[in-house]
Design a protein around this motif. Sequence first.
Motif, PDB file in Angstrom:
ATOM      1  N   SER A 143       0.850  -1.205   0.000  1.00  0.00           N
ATOM      2  CA  SER A 143       0.000   0.000   0.000  1.00  0.00           C
ATOM      3  C   SER A 143       0.872   1.238   0.000  1.00  0.00           C
ATOM      4  CB  SER A 143      -0.860   0.048   1.260  1.00  0.00           C
ATOM      5  OG  SER A 143      -1.525  -1.146   1.427  1.00  0.00           O
ATOM      6  N   ALA A 144       0.526   2.167  -0.868  1.00  0.00           N
ATOM      7  CA  ALA A 144       1.367   3.355  -1.024  1.00  0.00           C
ATOM      8  C   ALA A 144       1.063   4.416   0.019  1.00  0.00           C
ATOM      9  CB  ALA A 144       1.182   3.928  -2.416  1.00  0.00           C
ATOM     10  N   ASP A 145      -0.167   4.495   0.470  1.00  0.00           N
ATOM     11  CA  ASP A 145      -0.511   5.649   1.302  1.00  0.00           C
ATOM     12  C   ASP A 145      -1.414   5.267   2.470  1.00  0.00           C
ATOM     13  OD1 ASP A 145      -2.692   5.006  -0.093  1.00  0.00           O
ATOM     14  OD2 ASP A 145      -2.982   6.946  -1.062  1.00  0.00           O
ATOM     15  N   ASN A 146      -1.023   4.242   3.203  1.00  0.00           N
ATOM     16  CA  ASN A 146      -1.838   3.893   4.375  1.00  0.00           C
ATOM     17  C   ASN A 146      -1.214   4.409   5.677  1.00  0.00           C
ATOM     18  OD1 ASN A 146       0.225   2.085   4.674  1.00  0.00           O
ATOM     19  ND2 ASN A 146      -1.077   0.334   5.173  1.00  0.00           N
ATOM     20  N   GLY A 147      -0.308   5.366   5.551  1.00  0.00           N
ATOM     21  CA  GLY A 147       0.240   6.002   6.745  1.00  0.00           C
ATOM     22  C   GLY A 147       1.362   5.232   7.411  1.00  0.00           C
ATOM     23  N   VAL A 148       1.808   4.142   6.769  1.00  0.00           N
ATOM     24  CA  VAL A 148       2.879   3.326   7.344  1.00  0.00           C
ATOM     25  C   VAL A 148       4.149   3.571   6.543  1.00  0.00           C
ATOM     26  CG1 VAL A 148       3.624   0.943   7.814  1.00  0.00           C
ATOM     27  CG2 VAL A 148       1.204   1.566   8.011  1.00  0.00           C
ATOM     28  N   GLU A 149       5.276   3.718   7.231  1.00  0.00           N
ATOM     29  CA  GLU A 149       6.554   3.857   6.528  1.00  0.00           C
ATOM     30  C   GLU A 149       7.093   2.452   6.247  1.00  0.00           C
ATOM     31  OE1 GLU A 149       9.318   6.399   8.567  1.00  0.00           O
ATOM     32  OE2 GLU A 149      10.714   6.344   6.896  1.00  0.00           O
ATOM     33  N   VAL A 150       7.538   2.237   5.022  1.00  0.00           N
ATOM     34  CA  VAL A 150       7.975   0.896   4.600  1.00  0.00           C
ATOM     35  C   VAL A 150       9.416   0.953   4.104  1.00  0.00           C
ATOM     36  CG1 VAL A 150       7.465  -1.061   3.075  1.00  0.00           C
ATOM     37  CG2 VAL A 150       5.608   0.391   3.882  1.00  0.00           C
ATOM     38  N   VAL A 151      10.224   0.032   4.597  1.00  0.00           N
ATOM     39  CA  VAL A 151      11.653   0.001   4.242  1.00  0.00           C
ATOM     40  C   VAL A 151      12.032  -1.422   3.867  1.00  0.00           C
ATOM     41  CG1 VAL A 151      13.998   0.371   5.138  1.00  0.00           C
ATOM     42  CG2 VAL A 151      12.145   1.862   5.899  1.00  0.00           C
ATOM     43  N   VAL A 152      12.840  -1.576   2.808  1.00  0.00           N
ATOM     44  CA  VAL A 152      13.415  -2.892   2.511  1.00  0.00           C
ATOM     45  C   VAL A 152      14.933  -2.803   2.617  1.00  0.00           C
ATOM     46  CG1 VAL A 152      11.541  -3.790   1.095  1.00  0.00           C
ATOM     47  CG2 VAL A 152      13.372  -2.493  -0.002  1.00  0.00           C
TER      48      VAL A 152
END
Length: 255
Positions: A34-43
């Motif tokens: 999800s692009a904009d669910n308020g969660v920051e995502v890192v790989v």
Amino acid sequence: MPSNRTRLIAGNWKMNNDVPAAKELASALVEKVSADNGVEVVVCPPTIDLACTSHKIEGSAIKLGAQNVYWEASGAYTGETSCAMLKSVDAAYCIIGHSERRDYFHETDADENKKARALIAAGITPIFCCGESLETREAGEHVAFVTAQIRAGLDGVEIDSADQLVIAYEPIWAIGTGKTATAADAQEVCGAIRATLAEIYGEELAGGIRVLYGGSAKPENIAGFLAEEDVDGALVGGASLKADDFAAMVEKAGE
Ligand code: PEP
């Protein structure tokens, strides 16, 4: 989570995925996360995959992290990677102090301290890992052990804002074993970590620093951890290698 800290889900690919496999996984993540669910995502791919992963996630909401760094700026350090090299592929985060680095590669708190200083000076956010062995937990010394790791690893490490530092609590006995800590176990230690951060940095900064849980986190159990007051996300190993599982965890973190 009764705080305004932005949840963070970070995937640690460890030593998995050659360049073609990294490209494939990164593309699948761009499609599914999800692009904009308020969660920051890192790989956080292996070093060899940083450049191609950076290219694949460019323009998406997914950010790049590294799994390791060396604190010197350049020179005769065969096999190592500098902060500037990580910056050149747009890495925003870097895992340090992972128990596998501490155990298999004999890294010490003093090493993690130098890495944290170098990363922060370079504008890369350390994801500082800490966690106890089963033996230490069974002896009832887990809180003292982990808070001592935080004090030693962050000794003299200065920050001006809470987003310059992330902590990941990863009980060693729960990493890659399928055994998870209970949500209450995670909260006990994450709460103690935040209290220690408050002693080091003051209540206000400590109140904004994200503290993650890591150790066999998966779509089925992540919500329980995230419901705890001082757990602000997860550092995910095994489940980050499957795009569907990782995307599902990001989804749950946004609920
Ligand atoms: C990790 O090593 O950072 C980790 C949390 O691994 P896993 O999720 O596989 O336990």
